[in-house]
Motif scaffolding. Structure first.
Motif, PDB file in Angstrom:
ATOM      1  N   THR A 247       0.833  -1.203   0.000  1.00 61.19           N
ATOM      2  CA  THR A 247       0.000   0.000   0.000  1.00 61.19           C
ATOM      3  C   THR A 247       0.865   1.250   0.000  1.00 61.19           C
ATOM      4  O   THR A 247       0.507   2.257  -0.620  1.00 61.19           O
TER       5      THR A 247
ATOM      6  N   MET B 217      -5.073  -6.473  -5.067  1.00 57.01           N
ATOM      7  CA  MET B 217      -4.821  -6.209  -6.482  1.00 57.01           C
ATOM      8  C   MET B 217      -5.685  -7.130  -7.330  1.00 57.01           C
ATOM      9  O   MET B 217      -5.875  -8.298  -7.000  1.00 57.01           O
TER      10      MET B 217
ATOM     11  N   SER C  23      -9.389  -0.001  -8.573  1.00 60.95           N
ATOM     12  CA  SER C  23      -8.535   1.125  -8.170  1.00 60.95           C
ATOM     13  C   SER C  23      -9.337   2.183  -7.420  1.00 60.95           C
ATOM     14  O   SER C  23      -8.882   2.718  -6.397  1.00 60.95           O
TER      15      SER C  23
ATOM     16  N   PHE D 209       2.411   1.760  -3.686  1.00 63.05           N
ATOM     17  CA  PHE D 209       1.470   2.180  -4.729  1.00 63.05           C
ATOM     18  C   PHE D 209       0.496   3.252  -4.262  1.00 63.05           C
ATOM     19  O   PHE D 209      -0.390   3.647  -5.021  1.00 63.05           O
TER      20      PHE D 209
ATOM     21  N   SER E 155       0.018   2.285 -13.917  1.00 60.23           N
ATOM     22  CA  SER E 155       0.443   2.226 -12.518  1.00 60.23           C
ATOM     23  C   SER E 155       1.473   1.129 -12.288  1.00 60.23           C
ATOM     24  O   SER E 155       2.286   1.223 -11.359  1.00 60.23           O
TER      25      SER E 155
ATOM     26  N   MET F 263      -3.561 -10.861  -4.516  1.00 62.97           N
ATOM     27  CA  MET F 263      -4.102 -10.649  -5.852  1.00 62.97           C
ATOM     28  C   MET F 263      -5.270 -11.601  -6.025  1.00 62.97           C
ATOM     29  O   MET F 263      -5.126 -12.810  -5.851  1.00 62.97           O
TER      30      MET F 263
ATOM     31  N   LEU G 281      -5.652  -3.987 -12.470  1.00 62.88           N
ATOM     32  CA  LEU G 281      -4.812  -4.291 -13.624  1.00 62.88           C
ATOM     33  C   LEU G 281      -5.681  -4.742 -14.789  1.00 62.88           C
ATOM     34  O   LEU G 281      -6.544  -5.608 -14.630  1.00 62.88           O
TER      35      LEU G 281
ATOM     36  N   GLY H 104      -7.932  -0.389  -4.131  1.00 62.77           N
ATOM     37  CA  GLY H 104      -6.947  -1.409  -4.462  1.00 62.77           C
ATOM     38  C   GLY H 104      -6.140  -0.981  -5.675  1.00 62.77           C
ATOM     39  O   GLY H 104      -6.082   0.202  -6.026  1.00 62.77           O
ATOM     40  N   LEU H 105      -5.512  -1.953  -6.332  1.00 62.22           N
ATOM     41  CA  LEU H 105      -4.780  -1.694  -7.566  1.00 62.22           C
ATOM     42  C   LEU H 105      -5.406  -2.542  -8.668  1.00 62.22           C
ATOM     43  O   LEU H 105      -5.363  -3.771  -8.611  1.00 62.22           O
TER      44      LEU H 105
END
Length: 319
Positions: A7, A17, A34, A10, A89, A190, A41, A38-39
């Motif tokens: 965390t 993720m 996001s 990013f 990102s 993830m 992808l 979170g992130l």
């Protein structure tokens, strides 16, 4: 909030993720993850420039990353250049020697993520200086290896040292998985299959409902779907999917399948996209933990809230 090295690196509130699932993790889903903290992808899959451009358009101004199938995109490095031009990102690689892609991302100043399934791969990724190593257990849906997460994850922590950022993947769908992963040495998780059963995921309602109605016992790791789709995946990577009539017929007879490959490829292509008695539906063992189709933001928040409660109340379990 659960603050970890992930965390902090990013600048996101939550150590979650989105797995870059091909033809599933589009711009809408990546942006939703996001925006939830979170992130997210985008799933670059086997590589399609127009699809990637559309995914970035769908994500809008929300910061998102991209993940590629390594052995495939090494044949199309122009797609790596396309993605890096969008200043993602992060850029993630998996399934093959990702060093050329990692080097290109580093030169562009883009954070790098490498998914591994073996200790030797973890050592290579660590030596390449990646920002994040994703440790994928065999419980995961889609392509992967044959090591279980609970022993591989702490081993990767041991060989890469205390400063390497590590995420856990495979069989995780709720806060129990996140809490356990943190205890095993990860800095976050993830999630793939759980987000496949989300409102924003690309894919039909039929596919998502099948996920909800199916359990982990009905999945298996197989090469059948690579053969009938005529994809030259390295033999070390099998795909975990929901069993169907094709796997019942051919999973234990790959030699016979290869002898009849032309006819079986034609059979597969002739089937309807939602005919999952024939078509592949990749999914992990975490299906047992998934009984609803929800917005991605709710999934992120529920996972983190559940894990926070478990970690906070953990000492009460001690005598």
């Amino acid at each position: 909030m659960i603050a970890t090295r992930f965390t902090e690196r990013f600048k996101v509130p939550h150590p979650v993720m989105l797995a870059p699932m091909g033809n599933v993790s589009g711009g809408h889903l990546a942006a939703a993850v996001s925006n939830a903290g979170g992130l997210g992808l985008i799933g670059g899959g086997y590589g399609d420039a127009a699809w990637l451009e559309q995914a970035f358009d769908d994500a809008g101004d929300t910061p998102v990353g991209v993940g590629f199938i390594t052995w495939s995109v090494l044949r199309r490095m122009d797609l790596v250049d396309l993605v890096l031009a969008h200043r993602p990102s992060a850029l993630m690689v998996s399934f093959g020697d990702g060093e050329p892609i990692v080097a290109a991302a580093k030169e562009a100043g883009v954070p790098t993520i490498w998914q591994i399934q073996r200790l030797a791969q973890a050592r290579q990724a660590h030596a390449a200086g990646v920002d994040v190593i994703v440790v994928q257990g065999q419980e995961a849906g889609g392509h992967g290896g044959d090591r279980g997460l609970t022993s591989l994850l702490p081993a990767v922590r041991d060989v890469t040292g205390p400063e390497q950022i590590i995420l856990a993947a495979g069989g995780i769908a709720d806060g129990r998985g996140l809490a356990a992963a943190l205890m095993l040495g990860a800095d976050g998780v993830m999630l793939g299959t759980r987000f496949l059963a989300s409102s924003e995921a690309q894919g039909s309602v039929t596919a998502k409902e099948r996920l909800v109605a199916t359990g982990g016992d009905q999945t298996l790791r197989t090469r059948v779907f690579d053969v009938v789709r005529d994809l030259d995946w390295p033999a070390s990577f099998t795909g975990r999917a929901i069993a169907n009539t094709l796997t019942e017929q051919w999973h234990d007879d790959l030699d016979g399948l290869n002898r009849d490959k032309a006819a079986q490829c034609a059979r597969y292509q002739a089937s309807a996209e939602d005919d999952f008695s024939t078509r592949v539906l990749f999914a992990g063992e975490a299906l047992d933990l998934i009984d609803t189709i929800e917005p991605a933001a709710d999934i992120v928040h529920d996972v983190v809230r559940h894990a926070s409660t478990l970690l906070r109340d953990g000492p009460r379990r001690l005598l």
